[in-house]
Design an enzyme around this catalytic site. Structure first.
Site, PDB file in Angstrom:
ATOM      1  CE1 TYR A  56      49.217  45.398   9.970  1.00  0.00           C
ATOM      2  CE2 TYR A  56      48.124  45.542  12.140  1.00  0.00           C
ATOM      3  CZ  TYR A  56      48.262  46.075  11.002  1.00  0.00           C
ATOM      4  OH  TYR A  56      47.752  47.130  10.854  1.00  0.00           O
ATOM      5  NE  ARG A  60      38.817  -0.397 -20.469  1.00  0.00           N
ATOM      6  CZ  ARG A  60      37.852  -1.049 -20.461  1.00  0.00           C
ATOM      7  NH1 ARG A  60      37.977  -2.137 -20.038  1.00  0.00           N
ATOM      8  NH2 ARG A  60      36.553  -0.697 -20.743  1.00  0.00           N
ATOM      9  CB  ILE A 105      44.148  28.230  12.771  1.00  0.00           C
ATOM     10  CG1 ILE A 105      43.938  29.793  12.933  1.00  0.00           C
ATOM     11  CG2 ILE A 105      44.155  27.826  11.286  1.00  0.00           C
ATOM     12  CD1 ILE A 105      45.312  30.402  12.552  1.00  0.00           C
ATOM     13  CD  GLU A 146      46.930  28.769   5.784  1.00  0.00           C
ATOM     14  OE1 GLU A 146      45.605  28.161   5.583  1.00  0.00           O
ATOM     15  OE2 GLU A 146      46.915  29.862   6.505  1.00  0.00           O
ATOM     16  N   GLY A 171      34.285  34.639   4.979  1.00  0.00           N
ATOM     17  CA  GLY A 171      35.289  33.406   4.500  1.00  0.00           C
ATOM     18  C   GLY A 171      36.678  34.146   4.230  1.00  0.00           C
ATOM     19  CB  SER A 172      38.265  35.272   1.044  1.00  0.00           C
ATOM     20  OG  SER A 172      38.499  34.267   0.533  1.00  0.00           O
ATOM     21  N   GLY A 213      42.632  30.772   0.754  1.00  0.00           N
ATOM     22  CA  GLY A 213      42.367  31.935  -0.188  1.00  0.00           C
ATOM     23  C   GLY A 213      42.021  31.454  -1.396  1.00  0.00           C
TER      24      GLY A 213
END
Length: 382
Positions: free
Chosen positions: A236, A271, A124, A245, A132-133, A367
Protein backbone atom coordinates in the site's frame (compact mmCIF):
# COMPACT_ATOMS: atom_id res chain seq x y z
CA UNK A 1 -0.67 26.99 -16.46
CA UNK A 2 2.67 26.51 -14.66
CA UNK A 3 2.86 30.26 -14.25
CA UNK A 4 0.75 29.71 -11.14
CA UNK A 5 3.48 27.41 -9.76
CA UNK A 6 6.80 28.68 -11.00
CA UNK A 7 7.36 31.81 -8.99
CA UNK A 8 10.42 34.03 -9.05
CA UNK A 9 11.87 31.80 -6.32
CA UNK A 10 11.45 28.72 -8.52
CA UNK A 11 13.24 30.41 -11.39
CA UNK A 12 16.05 31.53 -9.08
CA UNK A 13 16.42 27.90 -7.98
CA UNK A 14 16.54 26.77 -11.64
CA UNK A 15 19.06 29.46 -12.57
CA UNK A 16 21.36 28.58 -9.66
CA UNK A 17 21.08 24.85 -10.37
CA UNK A 18 21.78 25.32 -14.07
CA UNK A 19 24.83 27.45 -13.29
CA UNK A 20 26.15 24.78 -10.95
CA UNK A 21 25.57 22.02 -13.52
CA UNK A 22 27.35 24.01 -16.22
CA UNK A 23 30.39 24.13 -13.96
CA UNK A 24 30.31 20.75 -12.20
CA UNK A 25 28.34 18.37 -14.45
CA UNK A 26 28.45 19.10 -18.18
CA UNK A 27 32.28 19.20 -18.43
CA UNK A 28 32.59 15.82 -16.67
CA UNK A 29 29.62 13.97 -18.12
CA UNK A 30 31.60 11.93 -20.67
CA UNK A 31 33.95 10.84 -17.89
CA UNK A 32 30.97 9.72 -15.79
CA UNK A 33 29.62 7.72 -18.71
CA UNK A 34 33.02 6.08 -19.21
CA UNK A 35 33.41 5.12 -15.55
CA UNK A 36 29.71 4.19 -15.34
CA UNK A 37 28.84 6.18 -12.24
CA UNK A 38 28.38 9.69 -10.92
CA UNK A 39 31.07 10.41 -8.30
CA UNK A 40 30.08 10.96 -4.70
CA UNK A 41 31.78 14.34 -4.80
CA UNK A 42 29.06 15.54 -7.19
CA UNK A 43 26.31 14.26 -4.90
CA UNK A 44 27.87 16.21 -2.04
CA UNK A 45 28.09 19.37 -4.17
CA UNK A 46 24.37 19.10 -4.93
CA UNK A 47 23.72 18.72 -1.22
CA UNK A 48 25.97 21.61 -0.25
CA UNK A 49 24.10 23.92 -2.62
CA UNK A 50 20.67 22.79 -1.35
CA UNK A 51 19.59 20.99 -4.52
CA UNK A 52 19.00 17.49 -3.12
CA UNK A 53 15.65 16.44 -1.62
CA UNK A 54 14.07 19.93 -1.84
CA UNK A 55 10.75 18.71 -0.42
CA UNK A 56 12.21 17.34 2.85
CA UNK A 57 11.13 19.26 5.93
CA UNK A 58 13.49 21.81 7.47
CA UNK A 59 13.41 19.72 10.67
CA UNK A 60 15.54 17.13 8.86
CA UNK A 61 17.86 19.48 7.00
CA UNK A 62 15.71 20.08 3.92
CA UNK A 63 14.06 23.21 2.61
CA UNK A 64 10.41 22.09 2.84
CA UNK A 65 9.70 23.19 -0.74
CA UNK A 66 6.91 22.11 -3.10
CA UNK A 67 7.03 19.57 -5.92
CA UNK A 68 7.74 22.32 -8.45
CA UNK A 69 11.34 22.38 -7.19
CA UNK A 70 11.63 18.62 -7.62
CA UNK A 71 10.35 19.01 -11.16
CA UNK A 72 13.04 21.61 -11.86
CA UNK A 73 15.73 19.31 -10.43
CA UNK A 74 14.56 16.45 -12.67
CA UNK A 75 14.39 18.66 -15.77
CA UNK A 76 17.82 20.24 -15.38
CA UNK A 77 19.57 16.98 -14.53
CA UNK A 78 17.92 15.28 -17.50
CA UNK A 79 19.27 17.99 -19.78
CA UNK A 80 22.74 16.93 -18.65
CA UNK A 81 21.90 13.29 -19.31
CA UNK A 82 19.61 10.43 -18.39
CA UNK A 83 22.31 8.64 -16.39
CA UNK A 84 22.86 11.15 -13.58
CA UNK A 85 19.21 12.19 -13.59
CA UNK A 86 18.07 8.61 -13.02
CA UNK A 87 19.98 7.96 -9.82
CA UNK A 88 19.79 11.42 -8.29
CA UNK A 89 16.06 11.93 -8.91
CA UNK A 90 15.33 8.44 -7.61
CA UNK A 91 17.20 9.22 -4.40
CA UNK A 92 15.88 12.74 -3.98
CA UNK A 93 12.20 12.40 -4.79
CA UNK A 94 11.35 8.70 -4.96
CA UNK A 95 13.20 6.90 -2.14
CA UNK A 96 13.52 9.68 0.42
CA UNK A 97 9.72 10.34 0.47
CA UNK A 98 9.25 6.79 1.79
CA UNK A 99 11.50 7.62 4.76
CA UNK A 100 9.83 10.94 5.46
CA UNK A 101 6.33 9.61 4.83
CA UNK A 102 6.44 6.36 6.80
CA UNK A 103 9.53 6.49 8.99
CA UNK A 104 9.63 6.94 12.75
CA UNK A 105 11.15 10.10 14.17
CA UNK A 106 14.30 8.13 14.97
CA UNK A 107 14.53 6.80 11.41
CA UNK A 108 14.01 10.24 9.92
CA UNK A 109 16.75 11.77 12.06
CA UNK A 110 19.07 8.88 11.18
CA UNK A 111 18.71 8.89 7.39
CA UNK A 112 17.21 12.16 6.15
CA UNK A 113 19.83 14.81 7.08
CA UNK A 114 22.64 12.87 5.39
CA UNK A 115 20.41 12.14 2.39
CA UNK A 116 19.80 15.87 2.00
CA UNK A 117 23.51 16.67 2.32
CA UNK A 118 24.54 14.05 -0.25
CA UNK A 119 26.56 12.07 2.29
CA UNK A 120 24.13 9.18 1.92
CA UNK A 121 22.91 7.68 -1.36
CA UNK A 122 19.70 5.67 -1.26
CA UNK A 123 18.03 3.00 -3.39
CA UNK A 124 14.79 1.06 -3.45
CA UNK A 125 14.87 -2.66 -4.24
CA UNK A 126 11.71 -4.00 -5.84
CA UNK A 127 12.67 -5.96 -8.96
CA UNK A 128 13.92 -9.54 -8.70
CA UNK A 129 15.35 -11.93 -11.31
CA UNK A 130 11.94 -13.63 -11.51
CA UNK A 131 9.63 -10.74 -10.59
CA UNK A 132 9.53 -7.37 -12.28
CA UNK A 133 6.20 -5.61 -12.57
CA UNK A 134 4.51 -8.37 -10.54
CA UNK A 135 5.34 -7.10 -7.05
CA UNK A 136 3.09 -9.67 -5.42
CA UNK A 137 5.35 -12.33 -6.94
CA UNK A 138 8.52 -11.31 -5.12
CA UNK A 139 10.39 -14.05 -3.26
CA UNK A 140 12.69 -12.09 -0.97
CA UNK A 141 11.63 -12.93 2.59
CA UNK A 142 12.19 -11.38 5.99
CA UNK A 143 11.76 -13.77 8.91
CA UNK A 144 11.60 -12.26 12.37
CA UNK A 145 13.91 -13.68 15.02
CA UNK A 146 13.78 -11.69 18.24
CA UNK A 147 14.90 -8.13 17.56
CA UNK A 148 16.05 -8.86 14.02
CA UNK A 149 14.69 -9.71 10.59
CA UNK A 150 16.61 -12.36 8.65
CA UNK A 151 16.44 -11.47 4.95
CA UNK A 152 16.99 -13.91 2.10
CA UNK A 153 16.66 -13.24 -1.60
CA UNK A 154 18.05 -11.38 -4.59
CA UNK A 155 17.23 -8.08 -6.28
CA UNK A 156 18.29 -6.91 -9.73
CA UNK A 157 18.21 -3.79 -11.95
CA UNK A 158 18.57 -1.66 -8.80
CA UNK A 159 19.39 1.98 -9.54
CA UNK A 160 22.11 3.21 -7.12
CA UNK A 161 22.43 -0.42 -6.07
CA UNK A 162 26.22 -0.55 -5.95
CA UNK A 163 26.85 2.73 -4.13
CA UNK A 164 23.76 3.05 -1.94
CA UNK A 165 24.35 3.59 1.79
CA UNK A 166 20.86 2.32 2.56
CA UNK A 167 18.27 0.44 0.55
CA UNK A 168 14.50 0.26 1.05
CA UNK A 169 13.93 -3.44 0.40
CA UNK A 170 10.54 -4.76 -0.68
CA UNK A 171 10.15 -8.17 0.93
CA UNK A 172 7.64 -10.66 2.29
CA UNK A 173 7.30 -10.76 6.06
CA UNK A 174 4.32 -13.10 5.73
CA UNK A 175 4.81 -15.49 2.76
CA UNK A 176 1.49 -17.22 3.57
CA UNK A 177 -0.64 -14.06 3.39
CA UNK A 178 -3.76 -14.26 1.23
CA UNK A 179 -3.92 -12.21 -0.91
CA UNK A 180 -0.14 -12.26 -1.19
CA UNK A 181 0.32 -8.48 -1.36
CA UNK A 182 -0.82 -8.22 2.28
CA UNK A 183 2.37 -9.95 3.32
CA UNK A 184 4.70 -7.35 1.80
CA UNK A 185 6.74 -4.99 3.99
CA UNK A 186 9.44 -2.37 3.50
CA UNK A 187 12.68 -2.83 5.45
CA UNK A 188 15.68 -0.52 5.28
CA UNK A 189 18.96 -2.38 4.86
CA UNK A 190 22.10 -0.38 5.55
CA UNK A 191 25.55 -0.70 4.05
CA UNK A 192 27.66 -3.09 6.13
CA UNK A 193 24.73 -5.23 7.29
CA UNK A 194 25.94 -8.82 7.89
CA UNK A 195 24.71 -11.09 5.09
CA UNK A 196 24.05 -8.20 2.67
CA UNK A 197 26.34 -8.01 -0.34
CA UNK A 198 26.39 -6.49 -3.80
CA UNK A 199 26.35 -8.54 -6.96
CA UNK A 200 27.82 -7.24 -10.19
CA UNK A 201 27.38 -3.75 -11.59
CA UNK A 202 25.16 -4.33 -14.61
CA UNK A 203 26.41 -3.52 -18.11
CA UNK A 204 23.53 -1.69 -19.80
CA UNK A 205 23.18 -0.59 -23.43
CA UNK A 206 22.45 2.97 -22.28
CA UNK A 207 22.31 5.27 -19.25
CA UNK A 208 25.90 4.28 -18.55
CA UNK A 209 26.53 6.78 -15.76
CA UNK A 210 23.58 5.40 -13.81
CA UNK A 211 24.86 2.91 -11.24
CA UNK A 212 22.66 -0.19 -11.65
CA UNK A 213 23.41 -3.41 -9.80
CA UNK A 214 22.38 -6.61 -8.12
CA UNK A 215 21.75 -7.04 -4.39
CA UNK A 216 22.06 -10.31 -2.52
CA UNK A 217 20.68 -11.16 0.93
CA UNK A 218 21.96 -14.34 2.57
CA UNK A 219 20.62 -14.49 6.11
CA UNK A 220 21.10 -10.72 6.28
CA UNK A 221 20.54 -9.63 9.88
CA UNK A 222 18.56 -6.37 10.01
CA UNK A 223 17.28 -4.73 13.22
CA UNK A 224 13.49 -4.75 13.61
CA UNK A 225 13.80 -0.99 14.15
CA UNK A 226 14.56 -0.72 10.41
CA UNK A 227 11.01 -1.73 9.48
CA UNK A 228 9.43 1.17 7.59
CA UNK A 229 5.87 1.78 8.72
CA UNK A 230 3.86 -1.31 9.62
CA UNK A 231 4.38 -4.94 8.74
CA UNK A 232 2.21 -6.03 5.82
CA UNK A 233 1.53 -2.48 4.63
CA UNK A 234 4.43 -2.27 2.15
CA UNK A 235 2.34 -2.83 -0.96
CA UNK A 236 0.00 0.00 0.00
CA UNK A 237 2.93 2.33 0.69
CA UNK A 238 4.32 1.53 -2.75
CA UNK A 239 1.01 2.23 -4.46
CA UNK A 240 0.75 5.54 -2.60
CA UNK A 241 4.15 6.77 -3.80
CA UNK A 242 4.12 5.38 -7.34
CA UNK A 243 2.08 8.35 -8.61
CA UNK A 244 4.97 10.72 -7.93
CA UNK A 245 7.56 8.25 -9.22
CA UNK A 246 5.80 7.81 -12.55
CA UNK A 247 5.16 11.51 -12.88
CA UNK A 248 8.87 12.16 -12.43
CA UNK A 249 9.72 9.57 -15.09
CA UNK A 250 7.28 11.23 -17.48
CA UNK A 251 8.91 14.62 -16.78
CA UNK A 252 12.39 13.22 -17.44
CA UNK A 253 11.35 11.54 -20.68
CA UNK A 254 9.58 14.69 -21.84
CA UNK A 255 12.88 16.56 -21.42
CA UNK A 256 14.64 13.85 -23.42
CA UNK A 257 12.21 14.37 -26.30
CA UNK A 258 12.65 18.14 -26.14
CA UNK A 259 16.46 17.87 -26.08
CA UNK A 260 16.59 15.42 -28.99
CA UNK A 261 14.34 17.69 -31.02
CA UNK A 262 16.51 20.71 -30.19
CA UNK A 263 19.67 18.91 -31.29
CA UNK A 264 18.07 17.74 -34.52
CA UNK A 265 16.53 21.08 -35.42
CA UNK A 266 19.95 22.73 -35.15
CA UNK A 267 21.63 19.94 -37.08
CA UNK A 268 19.29 19.96 -40.10
CA UNK A 269 19.61 23.74 -40.39
CA UNK A 270 23.36 23.46 -40.94
CA UNK A 271 23.88 20.07 -42.62
CA UNK A 272 23.80 20.31 -46.44
CA UNK A 273 22.90 17.80 -49.13
CA UNK A 274 22.09 18.32 -52.81
CA UNK A 275 23.08 22.01 -52.60
CA UNK A 276 20.63 22.83 -49.83
CA UNK A 277 20.24 22.26 -46.11
CA UNK A 278 18.39 19.18 -44.93
CA UNK A 279 15.89 21.56 -43.35
CA UNK A 280 14.94 22.79 -46.82
CA UNK A 281 13.44 19.41 -47.77
CA UNK A 282 9.70 19.21 -47.31
CA UNK A 283 9.99 15.68 -45.90
CA UNK A 284 12.25 17.04 -43.15
CA UNK A 285 9.89 19.91 -42.43
CA UNK A 286 6.92 17.57 -42.14
CA UNK A 287 8.82 15.25 -39.80
CA UNK A 288 9.86 18.18 -37.61
CA UNK A 289 6.27 19.43 -37.56
CA UNK A 290 5.02 16.01 -36.45
CA UNK A 291 7.60 15.75 -33.66
CA UNK A 292 7.05 19.33 -32.48
CA UNK A 293 3.31 18.69 -32.23
CA UNK A 294 3.65 15.53 -30.16
CA UNK A 295 6.29 17.09 -27.91
CA UNK A 296 4.07 20.11 -27.31
CA UNK A 297 1.12 17.86 -26.45
CA UNK A 298 3.32 16.00 -23.96
CA UNK A 299 4.56 19.21 -22.36
CA UNK A 300 1.10 20.64 -21.87
CA UNK A 301 -0.21 17.38 -20.42
CA UNK A 302 2.73 17.11 -18.00
CA UNK A 303 2.29 20.70 -16.84
CA UNK A 304 -1.39 20.08 -16.19
CA UNK A 305 -0.60 16.99 -14.10
CA UNK A 306 2.04 18.79 -12.05
CA UNK A 307 -0.55 21.41 -11.08
CA UNK A 308 -2.95 18.66 -9.96
CA UNK A 309 -0.21 16.73 -8.13
CA UNK A 310 0.82 19.79 -6.14
CA UNK A 311 -2.85 20.33 -5.28
CA UNK A 312 -2.88 16.83 -3.79
CA UNK A 313 -5.28 15.34 -6.33
CA UNK A 314 -5.31 11.60 -7.04
CA UNK A 315 -4.31 11.32 -10.69
CA UNK A 316 -3.18 7.71 -10.96
CA UNK A 317 -4.97 7.21 -14.28
CA UNK A 318 -3.65 10.43 -15.81
CA UNK A 319 -0.08 9.82 -14.62
CA UNK A 320 -0.24 6.32 -16.10
CA UNK A 321 -1.38 7.85 -19.37
CA UNK A 322 1.49 10.33 -19.29
CA UNK A 323 4.07 7.70 -18.39
CA UNK A 324 3.23 5.31 -21.22
CA UNK A 325 2.41 7.83 -23.94
CA UNK A 326 5.36 10.17 -23.39
CA UNK A 327 7.77 7.23 -23.06
CA UNK A 328 6.59 5.80 -26.36
CA UNK A 329 6.50 9.26 -27.98
CA UNK A 330 10.12 9.86 -26.94
CA UNK A 331 11.14 6.56 -28.54
CA UNK A 332 9.57 7.69 -31.81
CA UNK A 333 11.30 11.05 -31.55
CA UNK A 334 14.64 9.32 -30.87
CA UNK A 335 14.31 7.16 -33.99
CA UNK A 336 13.27 10.08 -36.20
CA UNK A 337 16.02 12.35 -34.86
CA UNK A 338 18.67 9.69 -35.42
CA UNK A 339 17.41 9.22 -38.99
CA UNK A 340 17.60 12.95 -39.69
CA UNK A 341 21.21 12.97 -38.50
CA UNK A 342 22.03 10.38 -41.15
CA UNK A 343 25.25 8.43 -40.69
CA UNK A 344 26.51 10.93 -38.13
CA UNK A 345 23.64 9.98 -35.84
CA UNK A 346 25.22 6.56 -35.46
CA UNK A 347 28.51 8.02 -34.26
CA UNK A 348 29.21 8.10 -30.54
CA UNK A 349 30.58 11.64 -30.61
CA UNK A 350 27.13 12.94 -31.57
CA UNK A 351 24.86 13.47 -28.57
CA UNK A 352 21.83 12.08 -30.39
CA UNK A 353 23.45 8.61 -30.43
CA UNK A 354 23.72 8.55 -26.65
CA UNK A 355 20.19 9.84 -26.09
CA UNK A 356 18.90 7.27 -28.62
CA UNK A 357 20.48 4.52 -26.47
CA UNK A 358 19.23 5.97 -23.21
CA UNK A 359 15.55 6.37 -24.02
CA UNK A 360 14.06 2.84 -24.56
CA UNK A 361 14.24 1.79 -20.89
CA UNK A 362 11.82 4.56 -19.91
CA UNK A 363 9.01 2.40 -21.29
CA UNK A 364 10.11 -0.42 -18.98
CA UNK A 365 11.07 0.87 -15.53
CA UNK A 366 8.61 2.31 -12.99
CA UNK A 367 5.97 0.16 -14.66
CA UNK A 368 6.05 -0.98 -18.29
CA UNK A 369 3.86 0.52 -21.00
CA UNK A 370 1.68 -2.58 -20.76
CA UNK A 371 1.25 -2.22 -17.00
CA UNK A 372 0.32 1.46 -17.47
CA UNK A 373 -2.36 0.53 -20.00
CA UNK A 374 -3.72 -2.07 -17.60
CA UNK A 375 -4.04 0.55 -14.84
CA UNK A 376 -5.78 2.96 -17.21
CA UNK A 377 -8.19 0.28 -18.39
CA UNK A 378 -9.02 -0.68 -14.82
CA UNK A 379 -9.74 2.97 -13.94
CA UNK A 380 -11.98 3.67 -16.93
CA UNK A 381 -13.93 0.40 -16.57
CA UNK A 382 -14.87 0.94 -12.93
Amino acid sequence: MLGDIFTEEHEMFRSALRKMLEKDAYPFFDEWELHKEVPRSFWRKLGEHGFLCPMVSEAYGGLGLDFGYSMILAEELERVGAGPASGIVLHSDIVVPYIEGYGTEEQKMKWLPKSVSGEYISAIAMTEPGAGSDLAGIRTTARREGNYYILNGEKTFITNGINADYVVVVCKTDPKANPTHRGISLIVVENGTPGFKRGKKLNKIGMHSSDTGELIFEDAKVPVSNLLGEEGKGFYYLMDKLQQERLLVAIEVQIEAEEMFRLTREYVKTRKAFNQTIADFQSTQFKLAEMATEIDIGRNYINNLVVKHIDGQEIVKEVSMAKWWISEMAKRVAADCLQLHGGYGYMEEYEIARRFRDIPVAAIYAGTTEIMKGIIAKEILR
